[in-house]
Design an enzyme around this catalytic site. Structure first.
Site, PDB file in Angstrom:
ATOM      1  N   SER A   1       0.825  -1.234   0.105  1.00 65.05           N
ATOM      2  CA  SER A   1       0.499  -0.266  -0.090  1.00 65.05           C
ATOM      3  C   SER A   1       1.030   1.440   0.151  1.00 65.05           C
ATOM      4  O   SER A   1      -0.209   2.313   0.037  1.00 65.05           O
ATOM      5  CB  SER A   1      -0.539   0.036   1.354  1.00 65.05           C
ATOM      6  OG  SER A   1       0.157  -0.125   2.203  1.00 65.05           O
TER       7      SER A   1
ATOM      8  N   ASP B   1      -3.247   8.146   7.018  1.00 60.28           N
ATOM      9  CA  ASP B   1      -4.315   7.466   8.038  1.00 60.28           C
ATOM     10  C   ASP B   1      -2.475   6.602   8.883  1.00 60.28           C
ATOM     11  O   ASP B   1      -1.974   7.350   9.039  1.00 60.28           O
ATOM     12  CB  ASP B   1      -4.583   6.727   7.304  1.00 60.28           C
ATOM     13  CG  ASP B   1      -4.173   5.378   6.316  1.00 60.28           C
ATOM     14  OD1 ASP B   1      -2.849   5.609   6.919  1.00 60.28           O
ATOM     15  OD2 ASP B   1      -4.316   5.162   5.285  1.00 60.28           O
TER      16      ASP B   1
ATOM     17  N   HIS C   1       0.140   5.065   6.830  1.00 59.65           N
ATOM     18  CA  HIS C   1       0.566   5.798   6.078  1.00 59.65           C
ATOM     19  C   HIS C   1       0.875   6.536   5.915  1.00 59.65           C
ATOM     20  O   HIS C   1       0.199   7.558   5.982  1.00 59.65           O
ATOM     21  CB  HIS C   1      -0.282   4.955   4.570  1.00 59.65           C
ATOM     22  CG  HIS C   1      -1.012   3.330   4.224  1.00 59.65           C
ATOM     23  ND1 HIS C   1      -2.255   3.927   4.085  1.00 59.65           N
ATOM     24  CD2 HIS C   1       0.094   3.272   3.967  1.00 59.65           C
ATOM     25  CE1 HIS C   1      -1.933   2.371   4.420  1.00 59.65           C
ATOM     26  NE2 HIS C   1      -1.417   1.856   3.634  1.00 59.65           N
TER      27      HIS C   1
END
Ligand SMILES: *[C@@H]1O[C@H](CO)[C@@H](O)[C@H](O)[C@H]1NC(C)=O
Ligand SMILES: *[C@@H]1O[C@H](CO)[C@@H](O)[C@H](O)[C@H]1NC(C)=O
Length: 365
Positions: free
Chosen positions: A50, A339, A342
């Site tokens: 991610s 978040d 990340h």
């Protein structure tokens, strides 16, 4: 926090305006021989999770997605793309530095588009890792093995049409940059305290290097290897640790065992193979550095280094994911974390400065 001198005006003026001219800030009139790792790449192929997913999970059956607001609020057009940040990822900044288009998500490309692209593709998939089982608890994702399989398919089905001779194809692959940023989710999903840290790192490394070797045999020659992040300095550990805001050193040590072995393995691999080279990016050290002089102090007074922008409210349990219903902060780039898992675009931009301009983070092995 010690800011790179080139960034100081950014904090005095508006964050966002500083990001508009990134490529000129980063590669200001560089002579070709001064470009880090040679440059002149024809393409950027991305294998990862991610941190660098540019939208592959949008097309998979999984809860792990980011194709909704507030993700992408500072991306071109202010639109969510499936990137896990408010804007560009570190893979995007690598593309910009080398003068390439941002690598599009493989899963979103039509067969026609695949046949027409020779500047790189992004295969990265959020929640996945090196071991095939990693992340599958949360739904579909592309493991490192699956990503390399798709890259092989790109060669067989698409690149072979575009590059008619074997020599042309080999030249294209040899002049492409392969970014690898994967492995932290293997710790998140599969590690537990009954497992010997050295054994786990060895197994992970074996699988990781098997895939690097597959890429090398397919024709890859230049690798950009991003090591694993300091997991213990991410919001959920910071919130739970005592004193609050300090890093979990146990988690960091666990990850750094793998990073040390990885760096050695790359040096060893390079000795065995002619014409193969690695740029080793010490992302672990970079992220620790954003916290300030001591990893146990949340001492940044310019950026919030402990709480994510989304969700902006901590319920005392743990930070859950950023959802369409979450309340987000007003100025994402005043945070290191967008978040709980990340970084913001600003943190990613500072990474690019550290890697390409200051040359502290990325070193040729
Ligand atoms: C192929 O790529 C070129 C350059 O990016 C673009 O102008 C063209 O429209 C594309 N063609 C197709 C069929 O996608
Ligand atoms: C820890 O991991 C091992 C190996 O995957 C597994 O067999 C074991 O059940 C796990 N233990 C706990 C407490 O989760």
């Amino acid at each position: 926090m010690e800011l790179p001198s080139s960034l100081k005006p950014c904090f005095l003026l508006l964050f966002v305006s500083c990001l508009l001219n990134v490529s000129t800030i980063i590669s200001q009139s560089l002579k070709q021989e001064d470009v880090l790792f040679g440059g002149k790449f024809q393409a950027l192929y991305v294998i990862g999770d991610s941190l660098v997913d540019s939208g592959n999970n949008n097309y998979l059956s999984t809860k792990v997605k980011s194709n909704f607001a507030p993700y992408g609020s500072d991306f071109e057009g202010g639109k969510p793309t499936g990137r896990f940040s408010n804007g560009k990822t570190i893979a995007d900044y690598i593309a910009i530095y080398y003068g390439l288009p941002l690598a599009p998500a493989y899963m979103g490309l039509s067969e026609g588009q695949k046949n027409n692209i020779s500047t790189g593709i992004n295969y990265a998939s959020a929640s996945c890792g090196v071991f095939p089982a990693t992340g599958k608890q949360l739904g579909e994702c592309l493991s490192m093995d699956a990503q390399v399989n798709y890259f092989k398919e790109t060669i067989d089905k698409n690149l072979k049409k575009r590059f008619k001779t074997k020599q042309e194809l080999s030249k294209h692959l040899a002049k492409s940059l392969f970014m690898i940023a994967i492995g932290i989710n293997d710790y998140v999903f599969l590690y537990n305290k009954t497992i010997d840290p050295n054994e786990f790192a060895d197994k992970l490394l074996h699988e990781y290097m098997t895939q690097i070797q597959r890429l090398q045999r397919l024709g890859a020659r230049k690798f950009f290897i991003n090591n694993l992040k300091p997991l213990g300095c991410y919001p959920n550990f910071l919130a739970r640790n005592v004193p609050s805001g300090s890093c979990n050193e146990g988690a960091n040590l666990l990850v750094s065992i793998f990073n040390t072995k990885l760096r050695k393995a790359l040096a060893h691999f390079k000795e065995k193979l002619a014409y193969t080279s690695f740029l080793y990016s010490d992302y672990f050290k970079f992220m620790l550095g954003l916290r300030g002089p001591s990893s146990n102090q949340a001492s940044s007074n310019l950026m919030d280094s402990t709480s994510p922008c989304c969700p902006s409210v901590y319920d005392g349990g743990q930070y859950t994911s950023c959802t369409p219903d979450s309340i987000a902060c007003k100025v994402p780039d005043s945070h290191i974390f967008f978040d709980p898992f990340h970084p913001t675009q600003m943190a990613n931009f500072m990474y690019a400065i550290g890697c390409f301009q200051e040359r502290r983070v990325c070193k040729v092995v």
